[in-house]
Write a protein that holds these residues in place. Structure first.
Motif, PDB file in Angstrom:
ATOM      1  N   MET A 111      40.696  65.108  54.326  1.00 46.18           N
ATOM      2  CA  MET A 111      41.244  66.117  55.225  1.00 46.18           C
ATOM      3  C   MET A 111      41.814  67.323  54.482  1.00 46.18           C
TER       4      MET A 111
ATOM      5  N   HIS B 171      39.060  70.925  57.141  1.00 50.00           N
ATOM      6  CA  HIS B 171      38.697  69.688  57.823  1.00 50.00           C
ATOM      7  C   HIS B 171      39.749  69.435  58.903  1.00 50.00           C
ATOM      8  N   HIS B 172      39.289  69.169  60.098  1.00 49.96           N
ATOM      9  CA  HIS B 172      40.231  69.013  61.208  1.00 49.96           C
ATOM     10  C   HIS B 172      39.690  68.004  62.196  1.00 49.96           C
ATOM     11  N   SER B 173      40.513  67.643  63.136  1.00 51.90           N
ATOM     12  CA  SER B 173      40.078  66.725  64.184  1.00 51.90           C
ATOM     13  C   SER B 173      39.061  67.415  65.080  1.00 51.90           C
ATOM     14  N   ALA B 174      38.270  66.611  65.766  1.00 53.30           N
ATOM     15  CA  ALA B 174      37.272  67.167  66.681  1.00 53.30           C
ATOM     16  C   ALA B 174      37.963  67.957  67.780  1.00 53.30           C
TER      17      ALA B 174
ATOM     18  N   ARG C 199      36.644  78.376  67.517  1.00 51.33           N
ATOM     19  CA  ARG C 199      37.322  78.537  66.222  1.00 51.33           C
ATOM     20  C   ARG C 199      37.056  79.928  65.674  1.00 51.33           C
TER      21      ARG C 199
ATOM     22  N   LYS D 206      30.807  77.572  61.387  1.00 57.83           N
ATOM     23  CA  LYS D 206      31.088  76.261  61.979  1.00 57.83           C
ATOM     24  C   LYS D 206      30.095  75.252  61.417  1.00 57.83           C
TER      25      LYS D 206
ATOM     26  N   ASP E  20      30.381  71.694  61.445  1.00 61.35           N
ATOM     27  CA  ASP E  20      30.216  70.723  62.525  1.00 61.35           C
ATOM     28  C   ASP E  20      31.497  70.723  63.339  1.00 61.35           C
ATOM     29  N   ASN E  21      31.656  69.734  64.203  1.00 65.41           N
ATOM     30  CA  ASN E  21      32.803  69.728  65.110  1.00 65.41           C
ATOM     31  C   ASN E  21      34.123  69.468  64.410  1.00 65.41           C
ATOM     32  N   THR E  22      34.076  68.977  63.167  1.00 65.73           N
ATOM     33  CA  THR E  22      35.314  68.671  62.434  1.00 65.73           C
ATOM     34  C   THR E  22      35.462  69.477  61.152  1.00 65.73           C
ATOM     35  N   GLU E  23      34.551  70.405  60.883  1.00 62.00           N
ATOM     36  CA  GLU E  23      34.623  71.219  59.666  1.00 62.00           C
ATOM     37  C   GLU E  23      34.354  72.679  59.999  1.00 62.00           C
TER      38      GLU E  23
END
Length: 652
Positions: free
Chosen positions: A235, A300-303, A310, A334, A336-339
């Motif tokens: 993370m 790096h983050h939560s979905a 973003r 972007k 993916d949904n968490t990066e």
């Protein structure tokens, strides 16, 4: 009156004292003791004897020596002696003693020249600070005059010695408590880390930093930022520094990369949610901008929920003396949904972060889009037919009524055509194309509203029997086509001068499919565009709607007492109702709230997309009334039923 040379020198030195004192204040030193050292004209020396501890610091002076000694440092144990520049014409010098306990740094300034008594060797856990005055010794001839701390005078007399005592505290904790209270706390953290005279990792309770020295032949660097032990390794943000970041003018410049986990240091004016991870980047004594290869920061983050977007922004406190989030200079990638990765072409004392914005969704967007597209297509065909009829009926004669109708037809045609094309042009992906299309669509909307206002104004002139005082034709063209050109040109010029974006790609998110937004070229959703929207669009719409309602009231009152009112009032209201339809239906946009908002939205889209069709119906109704009116005439050429009703006898 002759001035004493010594008095003149004292005045000059006092001015220097004020200037240096102000400069020192700007440096936010923990301790600053200043004064005028009265000495002899022989050679002079600055001496120091420093030890670890927190007992006291003694600052004394005599004929030839300025002495700083005591036990206040965390790690520095040092005795030094500096020979000072001698000037036989002066018997006094200005000096300041600066103590920065967090850095374990002690500096003495004598006549604007710095002497470092203790060098910094990193940030200290515990240190001696909160120094307060203890005892003092007076002197007869030589010593310290006008002794002060932080600009506050202690004694004006000549003093031999000043003593200060302090307390041992946790320096890092105190420093973080202080920076949380000020607007530029993040800047102070990076400045202190830069002055620590170390490389590698430095930890504070409010931030973790890495100092990197870019040596000769620097080819770029990929690394993971320092973070708290509680954070999972996957993370932690990572950074890529490109080779172009190193300046050729400096041999070994340092870059500070700081990881913040406290959003309170960045309290900007933003309605959006800021992710907890914030990265600060700065280069030693340099402002970096317009990098040919961008700095890359991966978060790096939560979905995130599907209806969130973003966007990378920067927190810049060096430009315009204000703290705010800025969108320029950073691109959002972007992964993916968490990066999320930020590519930024500039550096200063600022933080790069990901800003999470909640996207407003629209229910039944596909149905509304389909209805609007069909209505615009019907209006396009209706406008072509009506324009042909108006040109055919003109018969080579100038007629202001026909002129106003034709102007409104052309404006509505352009509005419907551009609205149909805007979705396709937005999907091309060319920023310039979308910006041009958005500005043209805005022009068509303003032109339509202006010609509606001309319809209302012209009809009122007919009712008030002033049609015989014909207005110049160019006035109608100037308001209907010229005023929108002026308004849109002002917005485009504002974009160029102030480097803001007003027109561009706009995304409308459907509530049932947030991952597939409708794209169109229109005004953006930033502060500048919203301001222009409310001033120009909403302001002009309010003028058209209110003027239409007021004119309807005045017309009804004007003709109510006329003899032919009862015979033709139904026809009049029909004609006027269709005329007002074009202005007042736009007012439905003001009613888009509450439980009826969805019904209002559907009604708004249906009626306003069919404006060209309603305009054709209005013309057809007028023609039918003219034919009916001719059947009651004596065979002579008469005016239209509308003109009879208004008791105007001008031939059409």
């Amino acid at each position: 009156m002759e001035q004493n040379p010594n008095t003149a020198r004292i005045l000059i030195i006092t001015c220097l004292l004020l200037i240096l004192g102000q400069a020192a204040t700007d440096n936010d030193r923990d301790f600053k003791m200043c004064g005028i050292w009265r000495h002899g004209t022989a050679s002079r020396t600055l001496k120091s004897e420093l030890n670890t501890g927190c007992e006291k610091i003694e600052i004394s002076a005599n004929e030839s020596t300025l002495f700083v000694r005591g036990s206040i440092t965390a790690k520095c144990t040092q005795s030094t002696s500096f020979d000072l520049e001698s000037n036989s014409l002066q018997n006094q010098s200005h000096f300041c003693v600066f103590w920065e306990p967090l850095l374990d740094l002690l500096i003495v300034d004598v006549n604007r020249k710095n002497y470092t008594l203790c060098k910094s060797h990193g940030l200290q856990e515990n240190c001696c600070t909160d120094l307060s005055l203890d005892k003092q010794d007076t002197a007869a001839l030589y010593g310290i005059v006008n002794g002060s701390t932080h600009g506050d005078i202690i004694k004006n007399d000549v003093m031999k010695m000043y003593n200060f005592k302090g307390d041992v505290i946790s320096c890092k904790e105190k420093f973080c408590d202080e920076v949380r209270k000020i607007p530029r706390g993040a800047n102070m953290i990076e400045e202190v880390v830069m002055k620590s005279n170390t490389t590698g990792r430095l930890d504070l309770p409010c931030a973790q930093s890495t100092i990197i020295e870019m040596e000769e032949g620097f080819t770029g660097l990929n690394f993971t930022l320092p973070a708290t032990k509680a954070m999972p390794p996957y993370m932690i943000p990572s950074v890529y520094l490109p080779p172009c970041l190193k300046s050729f003018s400096r041999t070994k410049p340092k870059v500070v990369c700081t990881y913040y986990k406290n959003k309170k240091l960045f309290q900007g004016a933003s309605n959006s949610t800021i992710l907890d991870d914030i990265v600060g980047l700065s280069v030693e004594n340099e402002i970096i901008k317009n990098l040919p290869e961008p700095v890359r920061i991966k978060f790096h983050h939560s979905a995130l929920p599907a209806n969130y977007t973003r966007r990378c922004v920067s927190w810049d406190t060096r430009r315009d003396n204000e703290e705010k989030w800025r969108y320029d200079g950073c691109d959002t990638v972007k992964i993916d949904n968490t990066e999320t990765e930020c590519h930024c072409n500039h550096l200063t004392y600022f933080a790069i972060l990901v800003q999470v914005e909640h996207k407003t969704t629209v229910r039944h967007l596909k149905a509304l889009t389909f209805i609007t597209a069909v209505g615009c297509a019907v209006s396009l065909v209706s406008c072509l037919v009506l324009f042909y009829w108006l040109c055919k009926r003109r018969r080579g004669k100038k007629n202001q009524t026909s002129l106003v109708h034709r102007g409104l037809v052309v404006a509505i045609f352009l509005l419907c055509l551009l609205f149909i094309l805007t979705g396709a042009l937005a999907n091309i992906g060319k920023e310039v194309v979308c910006k041009i299309t958005g500005s043209l669509l805005h022009y068509a909307l303003l032109s339509t509203l202006c010609w509606m206002a001309m319809e209302v104004f012209h009809t009122f002139l007919l009712i008030r029997k002033v049609f015989d005082t014909t207005l110049p034709t160019w006035i109608f063209y100037l308001v209907g086509f010229g005023l929108p050109v002026l308004l849109v040109s002002i917005l485009l010029l504002t974009e160029h001068i102030y480097e803001v974006d007003i027109y561009g790609e706009r995304k409308i998110v459907p509530s049932d499919d947030v991952g597939n937004p409708y794209r169109m070229c229109w005004m953006l959703e930033n502060k500048e565009s919203l301001l222009a929207h409310y001033i120009i669009n909403v302001g002009l719409l309010a003028v058209v709607v209110s003027s239409g309602a007021v004119m309807l009231f005045l017309v009804v009152r004007e003709i109510r007492n006329r003899p032919d009112w009862k015979k033709v009032h139904v026809a009049f209201l029909s004609i006027w109702g269709l005329t007002c339809l074009f202005g007042t239906t736009w007012g439905l946009g003001f009613l888009d709230f509450g439980p009826m908002s969805e019904a209002i939205l559907f009604l708004f889209c249906i009626i306003n997309s069919l404006q060209g069709f309603f305009l054709m119906l209005r013309y057809y109704a007028l023609e039918r009334m003219k034919k009916k009116d001719r059947s009651f005439s004596d065979g002579s050429s008469s005016g239209s039923s509308k003109q009879q009703m208004l008791q105007t006898h001008e031939k059409s």
